[in-house]
Each structure stands twice: as C-alpha cells, then as structure tokens.
Design a protein around this motif. Structure first.
Motif, short mmCIF file in Angstrom:
data_model
loop_
_atom_site.label_atom_id
_atom_site.label_comp_id
_atom_site.label_asym_id
_atom_site.label_seq_id
_atom_site.Cartn_x
_atom_site.Cartn_y
_atom_site.Cartn_z
N GLY A 9 0.82 -1.20 0.00
CA GLY A 9 0.00 0.00 0.00
C GLY A 9 0.85 1.25 0.00
O GLY A 9 2.07 1.20 0.16
N GLY A 10 0.21 2.39 -0.19
CA GLY A 10 0.94 3.64 -0.18
C GLY A 10 0.11 4.75 -0.79
O GLY A 10 -1.11 4.63 -0.91
N SER A 11 0.78 5.82 -1.16
CA SER A 11 0.12 6.98 -1.72
C SER A 11 0.56 7.18 -3.17
O SER A 11 1.74 7.00 -3.48
CB SER A 11 0.46 8.22 -0.90
N VAL A 12 -0.37 7.56 -4.01
CA VAL A 12 -0.08 7.75 -5.42
C VAL A 12 -1.04 8.80 -5.97
O VAL A 12 -2.14 9.01 -5.42
CB VAL A 12 -0.22 6.41 -6.19
N GLN A 13 -0.65 9.45 -7.03
CA GLN A 13 -1.53 10.40 -7.68
C GLN A 13 -2.49 9.67 -8.63
O GLN A 13 -2.20 8.57 -9.10
CB GLN A 13 -0.71 11.43 -8.45
N ALA A 14 -3.61 10.30 -8.90
CA ALA A 14 -4.58 9.73 -9.82
C ALA A 14 -3.92 9.41 -11.16
O ALA A 14 -3.09 10.18 -11.66
CB ALA A 14 -5.73 10.70 -10.04
N GLY A 15 -4.27 8.25 -11.68
CA GLY A 15 -3.66 7.77 -12.91
C GLY A 15 -2.46 6.88 -12.69
O GLY A 15 -1.98 6.22 -13.63
N ILE A 109 -10.45 -16.37 6.73
CA ILE A 109 -9.22 -15.73 7.20
C ILE A 109 -9.07 -14.36 6.54
O ILE A 109 -9.31 -14.22 5.34
CB ILE A 109 -7.99 -16.60 6.85
N TRP A 110 -8.63 -13.40 7.34
CA TRP A 110 -8.45 -12.03 6.86
C TRP A 110 -7.10 -11.48 7.29
O TRP A 110 -6.58 -11.81 8.36
CB TRP A 110 -9.54 -11.12 7.44
N GLY A 111 -6.56 -10.63 6.43
CA GLY A 111 -5.36 -9.90 6.79
C GLY A 111 -5.71 -8.63 7.54
O GLY A 111 -6.89 -8.31 7.74
N GLN A 112 -4.69 -7.90 7.95
CA GLN A 112 -4.88 -6.68 8.74
C GLN A 112 -5.22 -5.48 7.87
O GLN A 112 -5.75 -4.48 8.38
CB GLN A 112 -3.61 -6.38 9.53
N GLY A 113 -4.94 -5.56 6.60
CA GLY A 113 -5.25 -4.45 5.70
C GLY A 113 -4.04 -3.58 5.42
O GLY A 113 -3.11 -3.48 6.23
N THR A 114 -4.07 -2.95 4.26
CA THR A 114 -3.02 -2.01 3.88
C THR A 114 -3.68 -0.79 3.25
O THR A 114 -4.61 -0.92 2.46
CB THR A 114 -2.00 -2.67 2.92
N GLN A 115 -3.21 0.38 3.61
CA GLN A 115 -3.85 1.62 3.18
C GLN A 115 -3.38 2.03 1.80
O GLN A 115 -2.17 2.01 1.50
CB GLN A 115 -3.51 2.75 4.17
N VAL A 116 -4.33 2.41 0.96
CA VAL A 116 -4.04 2.97 -0.36
C VAL A 116 -4.68 4.35 -0.42
O VAL A 116 -5.87 4.49 -0.17
CB VAL A 116 -4.59 2.07 -1.48
N ASN A 117 -3.88 5.35 -0.73
CA ASN A 117 -4.37 6.72 -0.87
C ASN A 117 -4.10 7.21 -2.29
O ASN A 117 -2.96 7.14 -2.76
CB ASN A 117 -3.67 7.65 0.12
N VAL A 118 -5.14 7.68 -2.95
CA VAL A 118 -5.00 8.20 -4.30
C VAL A 118 -5.44 9.66 -4.29
O VAL A 118 -6.58 9.97 -3.98
CB VAL A 118 -5.84 7.40 -5.31
N SER A 119 -4.52 10.54 -4.62
CA SER A 119 -4.81 11.97 -4.62
C SER A 119 -5.12 12.46 -6.03
O SER A 119 -4.62 11.92 -7.01
CB SER A 119 -3.63 12.74 -4.03
N SER A 120 -5.94 13.50 -6.09
CA SER A 120 -6.33 14.04 -7.40
C SER A 120 -5.34 15.08 -7.89
O SER A 120 -4.46 15.51 -7.16
CB SER A 120 -7.73 14.65 -7.29
#
Length: 120
Positions: A9-15, A109-120
């Motif tokens: 996971g992480g942060s990325v710009q749109a597209g 079974i489930w994982g803990q999750g990972t955050q994805v952030n998409v900025s415009s």
C-alpha cells in the motif's frame, strides 16, 4: 492458525499504479481482495482460485486491476492501474478453502489491511 500478510500500500496520484501483495502462511483454495473506504462498507474487489485459472472482478475495478497468484500458490498480487481518488481505501486480503466469491462473511481468514491513498 493461517495468517495473511498484505503489503504494497501507499500513496499515489490519480492515474498512477500500485501493486499489492498478500502472503498466506499456507495454501488456501481461494484468495480475494476487499476494500473499505472511510464511512463505507467493505466491498469485494476480486477473487482468484489458486489452483485453477478462474478469477473475477467487481465492475468498479474491471479493466484497471489485475489479480494474480504466484507459483507457490500461497500468495496473490493485485496490480492496480489507472488509480482514481475513489480507490482510496484500506485493502484487505481474504482466504478460504470452501468458498470463492464476493460474500465477505464467507471468508474464514483475513489480513490486517493495507492503506491505499489516491490523490487528485
């Protein structure tokens, strides 16, 4: 106890693109990805049978996301392209041995999750 560990996971710009990975501590028949955006219910994104070339996607990600499995059949990846701000969410990996579909409650079974952030 089977465990799932998400990464990527992480942060990325749109597209832009991100690749998520989910490693299971042992083999599961089906592995899937779900996501939960702030203030919304968790939604199914994709699943894949680990021993057969069978997979499916939610309409919201079809054509942009690709789920794949590695040769060990204990890990799956989610390649996410053409990301949109609406894709911002916590992404969860799920696994089961008797079910493969879009019903959240049927995955054992489930994982803990990972955050994805998409900025415009």
């Amino acid at each position: 106890q089977v465990r799932l560990m998400e990464s990527g996971g992480g942060s990325v710009q749109a597209g832009g693109s991100l690749r998520l990975s989910c490693q299971a501590s042992r083999f599961a028949t089906c592995m899937a990805w779900f996501r939960q955006a702030p203030g919304k219910e968790r939604e199914w994104i994709a699943y894949i049978y680990t021993r057969e070339p069978v997979m499916d996607y939610a309409d919201s990600v079809k054509g942009r996301f690709t789920i794949s499995k590695d040769k060990s059949m204990t890990a799956v990846n989610l390649q996410m392209n053409s990301l949109k701000p609406d894709d911002t969410a916590v992404y969860f990996c799920a696994a089961d041995w008797t079910y493969c579909g879009l019903e959240e409650r049927r995955y054992a079974i489930w994982g803990q999750g990972t955050q994805v952030n998409v900025s415009s």
